[in-house]
Design an enzyme around this catalytic site. Structure first.
Site, mmCIF file in Angstrom:
data_model
loop_
_atom_site.group_PDB
_atom_site.id
_atom_site.type_symbol
_atom_site.label_atom_id
_atom_site.label_comp_id
_atom_site.label_asym_id
_atom_site.label_seq_id
_atom_site.Cartn_x
_atom_site.Cartn_y
_atom_site.Cartn_z
ATOM 1 C CE1 TYR A 107 -0.287 2.805 3.672
ATOM 2 C CE2 TYR A 107 0.629 0.780 4.554
ATOM 3 C CZ TYR A 107 0.384 2.128 4.667
ATOM 4 O OH TYR A 107 0.818 2.819 5.776
ATOM 5 C CG PHE A 199 -3.717 -1.450 10.055
ATOM 6 C CD1 PHE A 199 -4.592 -2.503 10.262
ATOM 7 C CD2 PHE A 199 -2.831 -1.519 8.984
ATOM 8 C CE1 PHE A 199 -4.583 -3.605 9.427
ATOM 9 C CE2 PHE A 199 -2.813 -2.618 8.143
ATOM 10 C CZ PHE A 199 -3.692 -3.666 8.362
ATOM 11 C CG ASP A 200 0.607 1.528 8.898
ATOM 12 O OD1 ASP A 200 -0.617 1.736 9.046
ATOM 13 O OD2 ASP A 200 1.220 1.751 7.845
ATOM 14 C CB THR A 201 2.309 0.861 15.175
ATOM 15 O OG1 THR A 201 2.704 2.123 14.614
ATOM 16 C CG2 THR A 201 3.196 0.556 16.376
#
Length: 420
Positions: A107, A199-201
């Protein structure tokens, strides 16, 4: 869970099968979406050697973003559209990745802040099977970044906080340029609770704890001056996420053992060797040094991360709560994480033995730090009824330095010679 132990197999795909799916999560991006997707599509068509797909994940836009996305899907081959009725970048990514049939998922943000030349280096280790996740990093020495000082300080403070509170080993959690193998995503995504910017972390911490290999690519990054991200609200949400994830890791709520057994790579086998002999005053490889100089270095690193997190929290809550309540909230929020990080990183203590005693000592150090910083603020406000914000922060930094010395003495007395 699918058994995935051992080295990853390289992606095997028929010539017509999509190898890479690049997701563009969008919310109210009717102006920027068209140029972004056309530029990305042209780059992939000219430079990417495998079949690809671009998925526009529209999460509850209320302008003409969905109409523009549908037009792009009709205009450009390999462009798909996914519409969600609820907001949240994490929600959009999870839905798009879960629905994709591509073996490699990526993404990037719609503003294309990252130079697209880094896309092939990002996904190549995943296609070959060398790595499991890949992230772009703006904090590597060879990265080239153009952005304001405020965002730079917040980004570095956040990543230092992750290192201290969650023992993160990746360098840049928030860069909007990441990729993951689909077989790994199937196992990790159901465990990621956040649907927003954290979300990424959360995904990266779970991957690290599962023993997966995270590949980092230095990027050229030019910040979007028209970004509509609410920095304060996002920072507070991230801090709540750090607290929630930290509690889950400490209480064993996450199936980390199962994850590591299913996803982790097989351990390396070393040739037989003679037992190592430590020289006087030195530690064997793998041991946490117990000498004062090295403890001071590790304690200082944890202290820098804690101080940056404290200042970020103080600035974020100062306007809402006032100086003294904001000081209390900021100190209390960072005290527990500071003790846990020093316990593990500075003094080499693992496990739960004596944990309650050590955290009690940390709270005592917190009380002393609160007394010092509150007293310093009180004196400052007596001298000046409305002190300048830089002066206020400087006084707090000086008071925190004194509190840090007291914290080290207390923690060293309680934890030194108690390593498990």
């Amino acid at each position: 869970m699918t058994a995935l132990g051992g080295p990853r197999a390289a992606v095997q795909a028929r010539p017509t099968a999509v190898v890479l799916d690049v997701v563009i999560p969008v919310y109210n991006e009717e102006v920027d979406l068209g140029p972004c997707v056309r530029r990305l599509h042209a780059h992939l068509s000219a430079n990417f050697p495998y079949p690809f797909q671009i998925t526009i994940a529209d999460n509850a836009s209320v302008d003409d973003t969905l109409k523009v996305a549908d037009g792009l899907a009709g205009e450009l081959p390999g462009v798909e559209v996914l519409h969600l009725d609820a907001k949240g970048r994490g929600r959009a990514l999870s839905a798009a990745w879960s629905a994709s049939s591509a073996p490699v998922l990526a993404y990037m943000d719609v503003d294309l802040s990252t130079d697209l030349a880094a896309l092939l280096p990002l996904v190549a280790p995943l296609i070959s099977g060398h790595s499991d996740l890949a992230i772009g990093t703006r904090l590597a020495r060879t990265s080239r970044v153009v952005r304001g000082a405020k965002r730079e300080v917040i980004s570095r403070a956040y990543n230092l906080l992750l290192r201290g509170a969650l023992a993160a080993r990746f360098s840049d959690a928030q860069c909007g340029f990441k990729a993951i193998r689909a077989d790994v995503a199937v196992e990790l995504l159901p465990l990621v609770r956040d649907t927003g910017w954290f979300f990424d972390t959360e995904l990266l911490v779970l991957a690290q704890r599962a023993g997966l290999r995270i590949h980092e690519v230095p990027v050229d990054w030019v910040d979007d001056p028209d970004s509509r991200v609410d920095i304060v609200a996002t920072a507070l949400a991230d801090l709540r996420g750090v607290g929630r994830l930290g509690r889950a890791l400490l209480t064993g709520a996450l199936p980390l053992a199962d994850l590591r057994a299913q996803l982790g790579r097989a351990p390396l086998t070393a040739p037989p060797a003679q037992p190592a002999q430590a020289l006087p005053g030195q530690a064997l490889p793998g041991q946490v040094p117990v000498g004062l100089p090295r403890q001071l270095v590790r304690f200082a690193a944890v202290g820098v991360a804690s101080t940056l997190a404290y200042l970020l929290l103080f600035v974020a809550t100062r306007g809402l709560l006032g100086a003294q309540p904001a000081n209390l909230v900021a100190l209390l929020a960072t005290a527990v994480a500071n003790t846990a990080a020093n316990r593990r990183l500075t003094f080499g203590i693992s496990g739960r033995r004596h944990a309650a005693r050590h955290h009690a000592q940390g709270l005592l150090a917190f009380a002393l730090g609160l007394a010092l910083t509150s007293g310093a603020l009180a004196v400052l406000h007596v001298v000046s009824a409305v002190p300048a914000r830089p002066v206020e922060l400087a006084v707090l930094v000086a008071a925190n330095l004194a509190a840090t010395v007291l914290r080290f003495v207390l923690l060293r007395l309680g934890m030194h010679h108690r390593r498990t």
